[in-house]
Write an enzyme that holds these catalytic residues in place. Structure first.
Site, short mmCIF file in Angstrom:
data_model
loop_
_atom_site.label_atom_id
_atom_site.label_comp_id
_atom_site.label_asym_id
_atom_site.label_seq_id
_atom_site.Cartn_x
_atom_site.Cartn_y
_atom_site.Cartn_z
N LYS A 1 3.62 -6.92 12.88
CA LYS A 1 4.45 -6.17 13.76
C LYS A 1 5.18 -5.24 13.12
CE LYS A 1 1.91 -7.36 17.34
NZ LYS A 1 0.81 -6.44 17.91
N TYR B 1 2.40 -13.05 11.59
CA TYR B 1 2.59 -11.97 12.94
C TYR B 1 3.80 -11.15 12.79
CZ TYR B 1 2.64 -10.74 17.80
OH TYR B 1 2.61 -10.04 19.00
#
Length: 251
Positions: free
Chosen positions: A152, A148
């Site tokens: 990002k 994750y």
């Protein structure tokens, strides 16, 4: 009246973006996998604000669906003035030993779809000489806490690069990097966040208001709240060995 397209519009920050923009009298194109929630939201927004709301059901992990959304962004008869790439989900599993299908889906939704839709919107907007793109990332981009964080970080770097390319065109690119926000995001990802103190949390309405204000100013990196701007500043100057140690601890 400007028209805004929002992905992941049926919940979380996407839902708050929809309400604030409708209240500001913007027409909307709402994108999500959940047709029922989208249609219910569209009816509520139209009744409350009198704006036109278009529903576009799409699963952004499916490339044909992404192309349908891209085609809407390229349309010149009803041009999109602001694209908000907000769709995403919590990826609470390790890189090694994780489910490859889940990781593939995360890449499609949070990386490839952002690239394809941003490109489609930018092409239409630069031809008109105006418009804005807002991509939702996270302060997690500055950490080393699994895939994750990596996704990002890509969104943050991609948006900065896009902003460089768009300079002088009349079109802007902004990346939103919030911290923890009170939404259903973590609950949907089955992540227990009860150990985090209340001071770590932001409210969705203030995050969205700050992001839209930064879009209007043409700010490239939008980090709502003084405390998360401080966290971001610290993370940028810490040795990467320390950043990796923090990531390992968090996992």
């Amino acid at each position: 009246m400007a028209t805004v397209l929002i992905t992941g519009a049926s919940a979380g920050l996407g839902l708050e973006f929809a309400w604030q923009l409708a209240t500001a009298r913007h027409d909307l194109v709402l994108v999500s996998r959940n047709t029922d929630r989208l249609e219910r939201l569209a009816s509520q927004l139209h009744a409350a604000a009198g704006v036109h709301v278009e529903v576009l059901t799409a699963d952004l992990s499916v490339r044909a669906d992404v192309e349908r959304v891209a085609a809407r962004l390229r349309a010149t008869d009803a041009p999109i003035s602001l694209l908000i790439n907000n769709a995403g989900f919590a990826l609470h599993q390790p890189i090694v030993g994780g489910d490859p299908e889940v990781h593939d889906r995360a890449l499609e939704v949070m990386v490839r779809a952002v690239m394809v839709l941003s490109s489609a919107a930018a092409g239409q907007m630069t031809a008109r000489g105006r418009g804005a793109i807002l991509n939702v990332a996270s302060v997690a981009a500055l950490f080393a806490s699994g895939a994750y964080s990596a996704h990002k970080a890509w969104v943050r770097s991609f948006t900065e690069s896009l902003a460089v390319e768009l300079a002088g065109t009349g079109v802007t690119a902004t990346v939103l990097c919030p911290g923890f926000v009170h939404t259903e995001f973590h609950e949907r990802g089955e992540i227990d966040m009860t150990s985090f103190p209340e001071i770590a949390w932001l409210n969705a309405d203030s995050v969205v208001a700050a992001a839209l204000a930064d879009v209007r100013r043409g700010t490239v990196i939008s980090t709502p709240s003084l405390r998360y701007r401080a966290v971001s500043a610290v993370m940028r100057v810490l040795p990467r060995t320390t950043v990796r140690a923090i990531g390992s601890y968090r996992r």
